[in-house]
Design an enzyme around this catalytic site. Structure first.
Site, PDB file in Angstrom:
ATOM      1  N   GLY A  27       0.834  -1.198   0.000  1.00  0.00           N
ATOM      2  CA  GLY A  27       0.000   0.000   0.000  1.00  0.00           C
ATOM      3  C   GLY A  27       0.857   1.231   0.000  1.00  0.00           C
ATOM      4  O   GLY A  27       2.060   1.169   0.312  1.00  0.00           O
ATOM      5  N   ASN A  28       0.260   2.334  -0.375  1.00  0.00           N
ATOM      6  CA  ASN A  28       0.995   3.595  -0.347  1.00  0.00           C
ATOM      7  C   ASN A  28       0.014   4.750  -0.338  1.00  0.00           C
ATOM      8  O   ASN A  28      -1.102   4.634  -0.841  1.00  0.00           O
ATOM      9  CB  ASN A  28       1.962   3.687  -1.537  1.00  0.00           C
ATOM     10  CG  ASN A  28       1.346   3.190  -2.836  1.00  0.00           C
ATOM     11  OD1 ASN A  28       0.464   3.845  -3.388  1.00  0.00           O
ATOM     12  ND2 ASN A  28       1.773   2.025  -3.306  1.00  0.00           N
ATOM     13  N   SER A  40       9.685   3.289  -1.514  1.00  0.00           N
ATOM     14  CA  SER A  40       9.395   1.936  -1.992  1.00  0.00           C
ATOM     15  C   SER A  40       9.943   0.864  -1.053  1.00  0.00           C
ATOM     16  O   SER A  40      11.099   0.940  -0.622  1.00  0.00           O
ATOM     17  CB  SER A  40      10.026   1.761  -3.378  1.00  0.00           C
ATOM     18  OG  SER A  40       9.728   0.496  -3.884  1.00  0.00           O
ATOM     19  N   GLY A  41       9.096  -0.132  -0.743  1.00  0.00           N
ATOM     20  CA  GLY A  41       9.558  -1.340  -0.062  1.00  0.00           C
ATOM     21  C   GLY A  41      10.001  -1.174   1.384  1.00  0.00           C
ATOM     22  O   GLY A  41      10.591  -2.094   1.946  1.00  0.00           O
ATOM     23  N   SER A  63       7.739   5.080  -3.888  1.00  0.00           N
ATOM     24  CA  SER A  63       6.873   3.923  -4.168  1.00  0.00           C
ATOM     25  C   SER A  63       6.862   3.579  -5.659  1.00  0.00           C
ATOM     26  O   SER A  63       6.868   4.478  -6.505  1.00  0.00           O
ATOM     27  CB  SER A  63       5.452   4.274  -3.718  1.00  0.00           C
ATOM     28  OG  SER A  63       4.528   3.415  -4.331  1.00  0.00           O
ATOM     29  N   SER A  64       6.806   2.293  -5.961  1.00  0.00           N
ATOM     30  CA  SER A  64       6.767   1.889  -7.377  1.00  0.00           C
ATOM     31  C   SER A  64       5.486   2.378  -8.060  1.00  0.00           C
ATOM     32  O   SER A  64       5.418   2.439  -9.290  1.00  0.00           O
ATOM     33  CB  SER A  64       6.907   0.372  -7.502  1.00  0.00           C
ATOM     34  OG  SER A  64       6.014  -0.257  -6.620  1.00  0.00           O
ATOM     35  N   ASP A  65       4.459   2.744  -7.291  1.00  0.00           N
ATOM     36  CA  ASP A  65       3.214   3.258  -7.867  1.00  0.00           C
ATOM     37  C   ASP A  65       3.200   4.783  -8.005  1.00  0.00           C
ATOM     38  O   ASP A  65       2.149   5.372  -8.279  1.00  0.00           O
ATOM     39  CB  ASP A  65       2.010   2.830  -7.007  1.00  0.00           C
ATOM     40  CG  ASP A  65       1.772   1.330  -7.067  1.00  0.00           C
ATOM     41  OD1 ASP A  65       1.904   0.753  -8.163  1.00  0.00           O
ATOM     42  OD2 ASP A  65       1.465   0.736  -6.028  1.00  0.00           O
ATOM     43  N   HIS A  78      -3.514   3.925  -2.047  1.00  0.00           N
ATOM     44  CA  HIS A  78      -3.644   2.665  -2.792  1.00  0.00           C
ATOM     45  C   HIS A  78      -3.419   1.512  -1.826  1.00  0.00           C
ATOM     46  O   HIS A  78      -2.444   1.511  -1.083  1.00  0.00           O
ATOM     47  CB  HIS A  78      -2.617   2.607  -3.921  1.00  0.00           C
ATOM     48  CG  HIS A  78      -2.593   1.297  -4.638  1.00  0.00           C
ATOM     49  ND1 HIS A  78      -3.733   0.696  -5.132  1.00  0.00           N
ATOM     50  CD2 HIS A  78      -1.574   0.453  -4.943  1.00  0.00           C
ATOM     51  CE1 HIS A  78      -3.402  -0.446  -5.710  1.00  0.00           C
ATOM     52  NE2 HIS A  78      -2.104  -0.632  -5.597  1.00  0.00           N
ATOM     53  N   HIS A 131      -4.387  -3.010  -1.260  1.00  0.00           N
ATOM     54  CA  HIS A 131      -4.986  -4.229  -1.802  1.00  0.00           C
ATOM     55  C   HIS A 131      -5.948  -4.778  -0.754  1.00  0.00           C
ATOM     56  O   HIS A 131      -5.972  -5.979  -0.478  1.00  0.00           O
ATOM     57  CB  HIS A 131      -3.914  -5.262  -2.156  1.00  0.00           C
ATOM     58  CG  HIS A 131      -3.054  -4.865  -3.322  1.00  0.00           C
ATOM     59  ND1 HIS A 131      -2.040  -5.646  -3.804  1.00  0.00           N
ATOM     60  CD2 HIS A 131      -3.071  -3.757  -4.110  1.00  0.00           C
ATOM     61  CE1 HIS A 131      -1.464  -5.037  -4.837  1.00  0.00           C
ATOM     62  NE2 HIS A 131      -2.072  -3.884  -5.041  1.00  0.00           N
ATOM     63  N   ASP A 134     -23.189   7.852   1.227  1.00  0.00           N
ATOM     64  CA  ASP A 134     -22.584   8.895   2.057  1.00  0.00           C
ATOM     65  C   ASP A 134     -21.191   9.284   1.550  1.00  0.00           C
ATOM     66  O   ASP A 134     -20.735  10.402   1.762  1.00  0.00           O
ATOM     67  CB  ASP A 134     -22.430   8.404   3.509  1.00  0.00           C
ATOM     68  CG  ASP A 134     -23.736   8.483   4.280  1.00  0.00           C
ATOM     69  OD1 ASP A 134     -24.632   9.248   3.874  1.00  0.00           O
ATOM     70  OD2 ASP A 134     -23.856   7.774   5.306  1.00  0.00           O
ATOM     71  N   HIS A 187      -6.596  -6.064 -10.062  1.00  0.00           N
ATOM     72  CA  HIS A 187      -5.543  -5.425  -9.275  1.00  0.00           C
ATOM     73  C   HIS A 187      -6.102  -4.984  -7.932  1.00  0.00           C
ATOM     74  O   HIS A 187      -6.052  -5.747  -6.974  1.00  0.00           O
ATOM     75  CB  HIS A 187      -4.925  -4.294 -10.107  1.00  0.00           C
ATOM     76  CG  HIS A 187      -3.811  -3.586  -9.417  1.00  0.00           C
ATOM     77  ND1 HIS A 187      -3.044  -2.630 -10.025  1.00  0.00           N
ATOM     78  CD2 HIS A 187      -3.338  -3.675  -8.150  1.00  0.00           C
ATOM     79  CE1 HIS A 187      -2.131  -2.179  -9.171  1.00  0.00           C
ATOM     80  NE2 HIS A 187      -2.305  -2.797  -8.029  1.00  0.00           N
ATOM     81  N   TYR A 217     -24.576  17.706   7.323  1.00  0.00           N
ATOM     82  CA  TYR A 217     -24.111  16.609   8.186  1.00  0.00           C
ATOM     83  C   TYR A 217     -22.962  17.132   9.062  1.00  0.00           C
ATOM     84  O   TYR A 217     -22.134  17.916   8.611  1.00  0.00           O
ATOM     85  CB  TYR A 217     -23.621  15.463   7.314  1.00  0.00           C
ATOM     86  CG  TYR A 217     -22.974  14.335   8.078  1.00  0.00           C
ATOM     87  CD1 TYR A 217     -23.741  13.278   8.590  1.00  0.00           C
ATOM     88  CD2 TYR A 217     -21.608  14.338   8.306  1.00  0.00           C
ATOM     89  CE1 TYR A 217     -23.148  12.257   9.288  1.00  0.00           C
ATOM     90  CE2 TYR A 217     -21.001  13.312   9.007  1.00  0.00           C
ATOM     91  CZ  TYR A 217     -21.775  12.274   9.493  1.00  0.00           C
ATOM     92  OH  TYR A 217     -21.183  11.263  10.184  1.00  0.00           O
TER      93      TYR A 217
END
Ligand code: ZN
Length: 240
Positions: free
Chosen positions: A34-35, A51-52, A81-83, A102, A104, A127, A178, A236
């Protein structure tokens, strides 16, 4: 480096760090899958997870500063990050987006793996998301081989533009086979939307198990719920 730049970098590094730790603590993340990023559009930069690096070892200082237009690292000693290119393409296209997450996370990723958008079945979904959370097209063979992460961002942007979806009205998307990206006007709201997405993905799955193909929420009820939280006459919460 000018003091103003240092101040901006420190601030978005802190926001990106807080967002990365928040998604880790929320249970949406396993290992390093995640990132999160935090942007300052006026300064033209965003901060993103290196990254990593394991979450135990993250620090605000380790966040990498990247140019929103260029995609180049402008400050930081670690590889981003690789993303990163996916975040960069979304931020470059959508000035209203101030943070991206991001993950998973398993329920949202299950819908992504089934290549199905998450229909709006109830007010919890409405909402946070004004309609279905869409699934994009697949990347082409060439997009997979060449500049995959940037192409992924371009595919997301293309989907929202082609379908006329305001990214702040539907602040999440699924990439087929993905997983999800979520965002918001800030990194903090991006985290909330990533958590909300996982929750509505789970409820939508259960509703499908109970009812086979459950009916969509009536339009009027969906609009009511989104607009009372996000519309011009939002009421709200407490007045700010
Ligand atoms: Zn991923």
């Amino acid at each position: 480096m000018a003091d103003r730049e240092t101040g901006t970098y420190d601030r978005i590094r802190r926001q990106a760090y807080d967002a990365n730790m928040a998604i880790y603590r929320s249970g949406l993340i396993v290992l390093t899958w995640g990132n999160a990023s935090a942007a300052d559009h006026d300064a033209g930069v965003f901060a993103i997870k290196p990254s990593g690096v394991s979450y135990d070892e993250l620090t605000p200082e380790s966040m990498v500063i990247v140019g929103i237009r260029s995609g180049d690292v402008v400050d930081g000693s670690l590889r981003p990050s690789s993303d990163t290119a996916t975040h960069q393409r979304i931020l470059a296209a959508f000035g209203s987006v101030g943070g991206i997450v991001h993950t998973h996370s398993p329920f949202a990723t299950s819908w992504a793996q089934a290549a199905r958008s998450i229909p709006c079945l109830g007010t919890t979904h409405a909402d946070h998301f004004a309609g279905a959370v869409p699934v994009t097209r697949h990347p082409t063979a060439q997009e997979i081989d060449d500049g995959y992460e940037a192409a992924t961002g371009d595919i997301i942007v293309e989907h929202f533009r082609e379908h006329g979806i305001d990214p702040l009205h539907v602040p999440a998307v699924l990439l087929p086979h993905h997983g999800p990206f979520a965002w918001g006007p800030s990194a903090e709201t991006a985290v909330d939307n990533a958590i909300a997405l996982e929750s509505v993905a789970r409820m939508a799955l259960y509703a499908h198990q109970i009812a086979g193909s459950p009916p969509a929420i009536p339009d009027r009820l969906q609009r009511k719920h989104f607009e009372r939280k996000h519309g011009r006459g939002a009421y709200y919460g407490q007045p700010g």
